[in-house]
Every structure is written in C-alpha cells, then in structure tokens.
Design a protein around this motif. Structure first.
Motif, PDB file in Angstrom:
ATOM      1  N   VAL A   1      21.030 -37.980   0.844  1.00  0.00           N
ATOM      2  CA  VAL A   1      21.830 -36.813   0.430  1.00  0.00           C
ATOM      3  C   VAL A   1      22.845 -37.232  -0.637  1.00  0.00           C
ATOM      4  O   VAL A   1      23.055 -36.534  -1.637  1.00  0.00           O
ATOM      5  N   ASP A   2      23.449 -38.384  -0.454  1.00  0.00           N
ATOM      6  CA  ASP A   2      24.425 -38.877  -1.419  1.00  0.00           C
ATOM      7  C   ASP A   2      23.777 -39.053  -2.808  1.00  0.00           C
ATOM      8  O   ASP A   2      24.330 -38.648  -3.831  1.00  0.00           O
ATOM      9  N   SER A   3      22.572 -39.606  -2.848  1.00  0.00           N
ATOM     10  CA  SER A   3      21.864 -39.759  -4.136  1.00  0.00           C
ATOM     11  C   SER A   3      21.532 -38.395  -4.721  1.00  0.00           C
ATOM     12  O   SER A   3      21.652 -38.174  -5.934  1.00  0.00           O
ATOM     13  N   ALA A   4      21.099 -37.476  -3.848  1.00  0.00           N
ATOM     14  CA  ALA A   4      20.721 -36.135  -4.323  1.00  0.00           C
ATOM     15  C   ALA A   4      21.905 -35.414  -4.957  1.00  0.00           C
ATOM     16  O   ALA A   4      21.732 -34.559  -5.832  1.00  0.00           O
ATOM     17  N   SER A   5      23.113 -35.795  -4.557  1.00  0.00           N
ATOM     18  CA  SER A   5      24.302 -35.105  -5.097  1.00  0.00           C
ATOM     19  C   SER A   5      24.492 -35.404  -6.593  1.00  0.00           C
ATOM     20  O   SER A   5      25.256 -34.720  -7.265  1.00  0.00           O
ATOM     21  N   CYS A   6      23.775 -36.394  -7.125  1.00  0.00           N
ATOM     22  CA  CYS A   6      23.807 -36.629  -8.583  1.00  0.00           C
ATOM     23  C   CYS A   6      23.238 -35.425  -9.333  1.00  0.00           C
ATOM     24  O   CYS A   6      23.449 -35.298 -10.544  1.00  0.00           O
ATOM     25  N   LEU A   7      22.489 -34.576  -8.618  1.00  0.00           N
ATOM     26  CA  LEU A   7      21.897 -33.396  -9.278  1.00  0.00           C
ATOM     27  C   LEU A   7      22.902 -32.248  -9.396  1.00  0.00           C
ATOM     28  O   LEU A   7      22.614 -31.252 -10.064  1.00  0.00           O
ATOM     29  N   ASN A   8      24.058 -32.373  -8.753  1.00  0.00           N
ATOM     30  CA  ASN A   8      25.099 -31.338  -8.880  1.00  0.00           C
ATOM     31  C   ASN A   8      25.387 -31.069 -10.354  1.00  0.00           C
ATOM     32  O   ASN A   8      25.522 -32.008 -11.142  1.00  0.00           O
ATOM     33  N   GLY A   9      25.490 -29.828 -10.693  1.00  0.00           N
ATOM     34  CA  GLY A   9      25.881 -29.488 -12.066  1.00  0.00           C
ATOM     35  C   GLY A   9      24.704 -29.399 -13.025  1.00  0.00           C
ATOM     36  O   GLY A   9      24.878 -29.013 -14.183  1.00  0.00           O
ATOM     37  N   GLY A  10      23.520 -29.794 -12.591  1.00  0.00           N
ATOM     38  CA  GLY A  10      22.308 -29.616 -13.418  1.00  0.00           C
ATOM     39  C   GLY A  10      22.180 -30.568 -14.590  1.00  0.00           C
ATOM     40  O   GLY A  10      21.399 -30.321 -15.501  1.00  0.00           O
ATOM     41  N   HIS A  11      22.914 -31.697 -14.561  1.00  0.00           N
ATOM     42  CA  HIS A  11      22.865 -32.616 -15.710  1.00  0.00           C
ATOM     43  C   HIS A  11      21.563 -33.416 -15.784  1.00  0.00           C
ATOM     44  O   HIS A  11      21.316 -34.090 -16.774  1.00  0.00           O
ATOM     45  N   LEU A  12      20.782 -33.374 -14.707  1.00  0.00           N
ATOM     46  CA  LEU A  12      19.531 -34.144 -14.696  1.00  0.00           C
ATOM     47  C   LEU A  12      18.320 -33.215 -14.658  1.00  0.00           C
ATOM     48  O   LEU A  12      17.241 -33.612 -14.214  1.00  0.00           O
ATOM     49  N   ASP A  13      18.504 -31.988 -15.115  1.00  0.00           N
ATOM     50  CA  ASP A  13      17.387 -31.040 -15.139  1.00  0.00           C
ATOM     51  C   ASP A  13      16.578 -31.241 -16.409  1.00  0.00           C
ATOM     52  O   ASP A  13      17.149 -31.304 -17.505  1.00  0.00           O
ATOM     53  N   GLY A  14      15.268 -31.301 -16.265  1.00  0.00           N
ATOM     54  CA  GLY A  14      14.400 -31.369 -17.443  1.00  0.00           C
ATOM     55  C   GLY A  14      13.611 -32.656 -17.514  1.00  0.00           C
ATOM     56  O   GLY A  14      13.731 -33.540 -16.653  1.00  0.00           O
ATOM     57  N   ASP A  15      12.827 -32.744 -18.592  1.00  0.00           N
ATOM     58  CA  ASP A  15      11.961 -33.900 -18.798  1.00  0.00           C
ATOM     59  C   ASP A  15      12.795 -34.952 -19.548  1.00  0.00           C
ATOM     60  O   ASP A  15      12.889 -34.909 -20.772  1.00  0.00           O
ATOM     61  N   LEU A  16      13.413 -35.862 -18.813  1.00  0.00           N
ATOM     62  CA  LEU A  16      14.406 -36.762 -19.410  1.00  0.00           C
ATOM     63  C   LEU A  16      14.061 -38.221 -19.120  1.00  0.00           C
ATOM     64  O   LEU A  16      13.493 -38.538 -18.071  1.00  0.00           O
ATOM     65  N   ARG A  17      14.435 -39.104 -20.066  1.00  0.00           N
ATOM     66  CA  ARG A  17      14.317 -40.548 -19.840  1.00  0.00           C
ATOM     67  C   ARG A  17      15.632 -41.017 -19.208  1.00  0.00           C
ATOM     68  O   ARG A  17      16.697 -40.866 -19.830  1.00  0.00           O
TER      69      ARG A  17
ATOM     70  N   LEU B   1      23.139 -47.709 -23.902  1.00  0.00           N
ATOM     71  CA  LEU B   1      21.747 -47.344 -23.614  1.00  0.00           C
ATOM     72  C   LEU B   1      21.434 -45.894 -23.977  1.00  0.00           C
ATOM     73  O   LEU B   1      20.269 -45.508 -24.075  1.00  0.00           O
ATOM     74  N   LEU B   2      22.474 -45.090 -24.161  1.00  0.00           N
ATOM     75  CA  LEU B   2      22.252 -43.655 -24.372  1.00  0.00           C
ATOM     76  C   LEU B   2      22.032 -43.307 -25.840  1.00  0.00           C
ATOM     77  O   LEU B   2      22.744 -43.778 -26.726  1.00  0.00           O
ATOM     78  N   ALA B   3      21.059 -42.415 -26.066  1.00  0.00           N
ATOM     79  CA  ALA B   3      20.895 -41.818 -27.390  1.00  0.00           C
ATOM     80  C   ALA B   3      22.081 -40.872 -27.614  1.00  0.00           C
ATOM     81  O   ALA B   3      22.683 -40.376 -26.650  1.00  0.00           O
ATOM     82  N   GLU B   4      22.397 -40.599 -28.876  1.00  0.00           N
ATOM     83  CA  GLU B   4      23.503 -39.668 -29.146  1.00  0.00           C
ATOM     84  C   GLU B   4      23.192 -38.318 -28.524  1.00  0.00           C
ATOM     85  O   GLU B   4      22.057 -37.840 -28.597  1.00  0.00           O
ATOM     86  N   GLY B   5      24.193 -37.733 -27.865  1.00  0.00           N
ATOM     87  CA  GLY B   5      23.994 -36.475 -27.149  1.00  0.00           C
ATOM     88  C   GLY B   5      23.639 -36.683 -25.688  1.00  0.00           C
ATOM     89  O   GLY B   5      23.720 -35.757 -24.888  1.00  0.00           O
ATOM     90  N   GLY B   6      23.230 -37.916 -25.317  1.00  0.00           N
ATOM     91  CA  GLY B   6      22.859 -38.210 -23.926  1.00  0.00           C
ATOM     92  C   GLY B   6      24.074 -38.257 -23.006  1.00  0.00           C
ATOM     93  O   GLY B   6      25.224 -38.239 -23.459  1.00  0.00           O
ATOM     94  N   LEU B   7      23.806 -38.324 -21.699  1.00  0.00           N
ATOM     95  CA  LEU B   7      24.893 -38.276 -20.715  1.00  0.00           C
ATOM     96  C   LEU B   7      24.831 -39.436 -19.732  1.00  0.00           C
ATOM     97  O   LEU B   7      23.735 -39.784 -19.249  1.00  0.00           O
ATOM     98  N   LEU B   8      26.005 -39.963 -19.413  1.00  0.00           N
ATOM     99  CA  LEU B   8      26.156 -40.832 -18.244  1.00  0.00           C
ATOM    100  C   LEU B   8      26.574 -39.948 -17.071  1.00  0.00           C
ATOM    101  O   LEU B   8      27.538 -39.175 -17.189  1.00  0.00           O
ATOM    102  N   VAL B   9      25.837 -40.048 -15.965  1.00  0.00           N
ATOM    103  CA  VAL B   9      26.200 -39.312 -14.743  1.00  0.00           C
ATOM    104  C   VAL B   9      26.543 -40.367 -13.698  1.00  0.00           C
ATOM    105  O   VAL B   9      25.646 -41.056 -13.194  1.00  0.00           O
TER     106      VAL B   9
END
Ligand code: SAM
Length: 245
Positions: free
Chosen positions: A59-75, A165-173
């Motif tokens: 559940v703690d790991s799943a909480s990284c999905l809060n806010g929708g920052h990891l939605d989509g086809d992402l590297r 490691l992040l491309a410009e526009g990418g996010l650290l969560v």
C-alpha cells in the motif's frame, strides 16, 4: 495471502482510490509469497509479517500513484529499489509503465529480476548500479520521464541522484515520511542547482496505519550541469545545501 491480508490490501488500495482486479490481487499474493520465501534465503527486507508487507510495502508503494504523476506510458527508474519497492507494486497496478528498478546491491536486484519474471511482469527491467554512475552515462542521462524513490536518502541527496536521469519536463516522485521545512528548503536549493523545481510537497496519511507521509514532486526544468552528479558516494557524503549524516 490470507483472506484477512487480502481484505487489508483492498482496504488500503480503496483508501488511495485505486482498484485492483482479481488478477492484480493474485499477483500481489504471489509477490507476498516470493518475498517471504526470499527473505529466508537472503536478508531483503526487515518487514516480515503479512500485515507489515501488505501495508508498509504494497500500500505504501501504491501511494506513489497519488496525484496521477505516474499515469501513462512512461520510462521510469526506481533509485534504490531494494527488494523491489515501489517498482513491483507499481508494475502490477500500472502495466503501461516501463520500469527500471535500480540498486547497487546485486543480490537485491537478482531477487527483483527473478520475481518480476515469476510474476510475468515483462515491463520491469532491473539493473545493478549506482544512480551516480547512470547519471553520467549517455545511455541513461536525461533519458527518463520519471524517477521514483522511496526510503533512500534526504531530499538534497535525492535531487543530485535523480535529476540528472530525467529528460527536461520529467518528474521526480519521492515518497518520504514526514519532512521538516529545513529538509524541504535544502531540497529546493539542491533541485535548483541540478536543474529542477519543487512543484509540490503533499502531506498525507498512510491508509489504515495513519503514518505520516509526504509526496514530493520535482520537475526537471533545465539541463543538469555537466559537473553533476558528482562521483559515487559524494552526493551522500557531501550533500548539496545539507549536512551529511
Ligand atoms: C532502505 S533501502 C530502500 C529500499 C526500497 N526503496 C524500499 O522502499 O523498500 C535503500 C536502498 O537504496 C540503495 N541505494 C542507496 N544509494 C544508492 C545509489 N546511489 N544508487 C543505487 N542504489 C542506492 C541501497 O542499496 C538500498 O538497497
């Protein structure tokens, strides 16, 4: 997984507004078994009971999905994945993510690789290595859409490990416990130094247990200067704008 464990997992995921299909629940049950078996052979995680693993890992790991920052086809790269957290729960819940769990300890990465294979999670490609090394390699530097990180280091250190490691526009969560104003300020200064900007630091409570957590989201707004990351170990020994432990 016992019926109680399964009910607890559903309760935790529901509280995060995440559903899980029967297939996803079966994968979590298998992951629990593999983690408990693996822990008998090598020391992978201090959490050993079903309840602890369900709440404090899944559940703690799943909480990284809060806010929708990891939605989509992402590297995505997961720095310091340990026994596969948050990578493995994220891969179960979000099969469209292409995840690289990274850790400097080979036996942990071997476990994550074997477990991902056993669960049929072919979107997971574990790697042995240090974030500093990847951050300087042309193959990995500025190549990812997201970095996720849980329980690895103070924010200023994470900025230097993650932002290159992040491309410009990418996010650290970054999924953190309670953080002080001082850590957040130092993190914001370090982020600016390596090309990032803190977008949010959202406090929340872990479902069921009520433990304090903070989801820190940092955007890569400009290229990281070539001098970062510094060589292996230096970001931790001499953190930017922060004191070493
Ligand atoms: C406390 S564990 C956390 C594991 C996992 N993220 C979790 O939430 O359960 C921290 C892990 O980060 C790894 N680590 C620390 N610094 C690292 C670096 N610079 N590059 C890669 N891995 C690192 C360690 O080897 C360790 O396995």
């Amino acid at each position: 997984m016992t019926p109680e464990g399964s009910a607890l997992l559903r309760r935790g995921l529901n509280a995060l507004r995440l559903g899980a299909t029967d297939d996803q629940m079966a994968l979590f049950a298998r992951l629990l078994d593999l983690l408990q078996e693996g822990n008998e052979r090598v020391n992978l995680t201090a959490l050993k009971t079903e309840e602890d693993i369900v709440l404090k890992h899944f559940v703690d790991s799943a909480s990284c999905l809060n806010g929708g920052h990891l939605d989509g086809d992402l590297r995505v790269v997961d720095i310091g994945t340990g026994a596969g957290f948050p990578s493995l729960p994220l891969a179960i819940l979000r099969p469209e993510l292409r995840i690289t769990p990274l850790d400097s300890i080979r036996k942990k990465v071997d476990f994550v690789r074997a477990t991902a294979q056993a669960l049929g999670l072919d979107t997971v490609h574990p790697m042995v290595g240090r974030a500093e090394t990847l951050g300087r390699s042309p193959e990995h530097r500025q190549r990812y859409d997201r970095v996720v990180v849980r329980a690895v280091a103070a924010l200023p250190i994470l900025m230097e490990l993650a932002l290159p490691l992040l491309a410009e526009g990418g996010l650290l969560v970054a999924q953190k416990g309670a953080i002080t104003e001082e850590e957040l300020d130092a993190g914001a200064n370090a982020a600016a130094e390596v090309g990032g900007e803190v977008e949010e630091a959202t406090p929340f409570l872990l479902p069921v247990l009520g433990d304090a957590r903070t989801l820190v989201v940092v955007r890569k707004v400009r290229a990281t200067p070539a001098r970062y990351p510094r060589r292996e170990g230096v970001p931790t020994q001499q953190p930017l704008f922060w004191r070493a432990k």
